[in-house]
Write a protein that holds these residues in place. Structure first.
Motif, PDB file in Angstrom:
ATOM      1  N   LEU A  37       0.722  -1.060  -0.008  1.00 17.69           N
ATOM      2  CA  LEU A  37       0.016   0.090  -0.148  1.00 17.69           C
ATOM      3  C   LEU A  37       0.701   1.375   0.004  1.00 17.69           C
ATOM      4  N   ASP A  38       0.260   2.345  -0.705  1.00 12.47           N
ATOM      5  CA  ASP A  38       1.179   3.894  -0.513  1.00 12.47           C
ATOM      6  C   ASP A  38       0.956   4.219   0.594  1.00 12.47           C
ATOM      7  N   GLN A  39       1.307   5.518   1.002  1.00 14.96           N
ATOM      8  CA  GLN A  39       1.175   6.328   2.311  1.00 14.96           C
ATOM      9  C   GLN A  39      -0.130   6.540   2.627  1.00 14.96           C
ATOM     10  N   ASP A  40      -0.920   6.833   1.811  1.00 17.28           N
ATOM     11  CA  ASP A  40      -2.244   7.251   1.770  1.00 17.28           C
ATOM     12  C   ASP A  40      -3.283   5.933   2.206  1.00 17.28           C
ATOM     13  N   GLY A  41      -2.778   4.731   1.942  1.00 13.87           N
ATOM     14  CA  GLY A  41      -3.235   3.386   2.398  1.00 13.87           C
ATOM     15  C   GLY A  41      -3.906   2.765   1.019  1.00 13.87           C
ATOM     16  N   ASP A  46       2.281   1.012  -8.964  1.00  8.74           N
ATOM     17  CA  ASP A  46       3.521   0.501  -9.583  1.00  8.74           C
ATOM     18  C   ASP A  46       3.871  -0.998  -9.402  1.00  8.74           C
ATOM     19  N   ILE A  47       2.954  -1.668  -9.093  1.00  9.96           N
ATOM     20  CA  ILE A  47       3.415  -2.981  -8.904  1.00  9.96           C
ATOM     21  C   ILE A  47       2.026  -3.949  -9.129  1.00  9.96           C
ATOM     22  N   ASP A  48       2.324  -5.483  -9.574  1.00  9.34           N
ATOM     23  CA  ASP A  48       1.232  -6.163  -9.581  1.00  9.34           C
ATOM     24  C   ASP A  48       1.137  -7.148  -8.438  1.00  9.34           C
ATOM     25  N   ILE A  49      -0.025  -6.330  -7.592  1.00  2.00           N
ATOM     26  CA  ILE A  49      -0.423  -6.687  -6.298  1.00  2.00           C
ATOM     27  C   ILE A  49      -0.891  -8.067  -6.091  1.00  2.00           C
TER      28      ILE A  49
END
Length: 192
Positions: A37-41, A46-49
């Motif tokens: 997750l990014d900083q905002d949740g 940028d990735i294949d989760i």
């Protein structure tokens, strides 16, 4: 032994699979613990989760399988070790008597050679003959002639790693070995 070898082979395969999954994870630009997750949740764009979650899940399963397999290998090795200890021949007991004769020559391919006699061995027991009853080696000769083509258990004293050891040998006196005598060795009385 075969079971242990199969387990070790499976362990190597699992470790190889784990390394391949870790390389696959690295190719996605993340490791096992990096946040998805990014900083905002929100999920990172940028990735294949989905692929990363699947790889991490597979890694966890394989890691758990490897731990269980290692425990199984440990148990198998313990069992193998115990089995080898129980199959190990016990060291021959020391004969209570003292040496009464010594081997001064052993002919190659003779019954004495086949039994494992070495020059310098001292005889502690020869069938039923011991220091107390050998009668100048007369009973040793009698024991030999009465046991042609039969096993005679002989206890010899031999230096092994600098320590005197008693070894139990099986001697089969016979005439047809291709040399002189029944044994193919010279036995002399000890000077002790």
């Amino acid at each position: 032994m075969e079971t242990t070898q199969k387990l070790v082979k499976r362990k190597l395969e699992l470790e190889s699979e784990i390394r391949a999954l870790e390389l696959d994870l690295k190719s996605h630009g993340v490791n096992r613990t990096e946040p998805l997750l990014d900083q905002d949740g929100f999920p990172r764009s940028d990735i294949d989760i989905v692929a990363i979650v699947e790889i991490r899940r597979s890694l966890n399963y394989k890691q758990n399988d490897l731990k269980a397999l290692m425990a199984e290998i440990e148990q198998s090795l313990v069992h193998l070790h115990q089995q080898q200890l129980s199959n190990k021949e016990p060291e021959p007991k020391k004969a209570s008597g003292r040496p009464f004769a010594r081997i001064s020559m052993v002919a190659p391919n003779s019954p004495a050679s086949d039994a494992g006699f070495l020059v310098g061995d001292t005889i502690v027991k020869y069938g039923s003959v011991e220091f107390e009853n050998h009668d100048g080696l007369k009973l040793l000769i009698k024991e030999t002639t009465e046991n042609i083509d039969k096993k005679i258990t002989v206890v010899v004293e031999r230096a092994v790693d600098g320590e005197p050891r008693h070894l139990q040998l099986e001697l089969v006196p016979n005439r047809g070995w291709g040399g002189d005598g029944l044994l193919g060795c010279y036995i002399l009385p000890t000077s002790k």
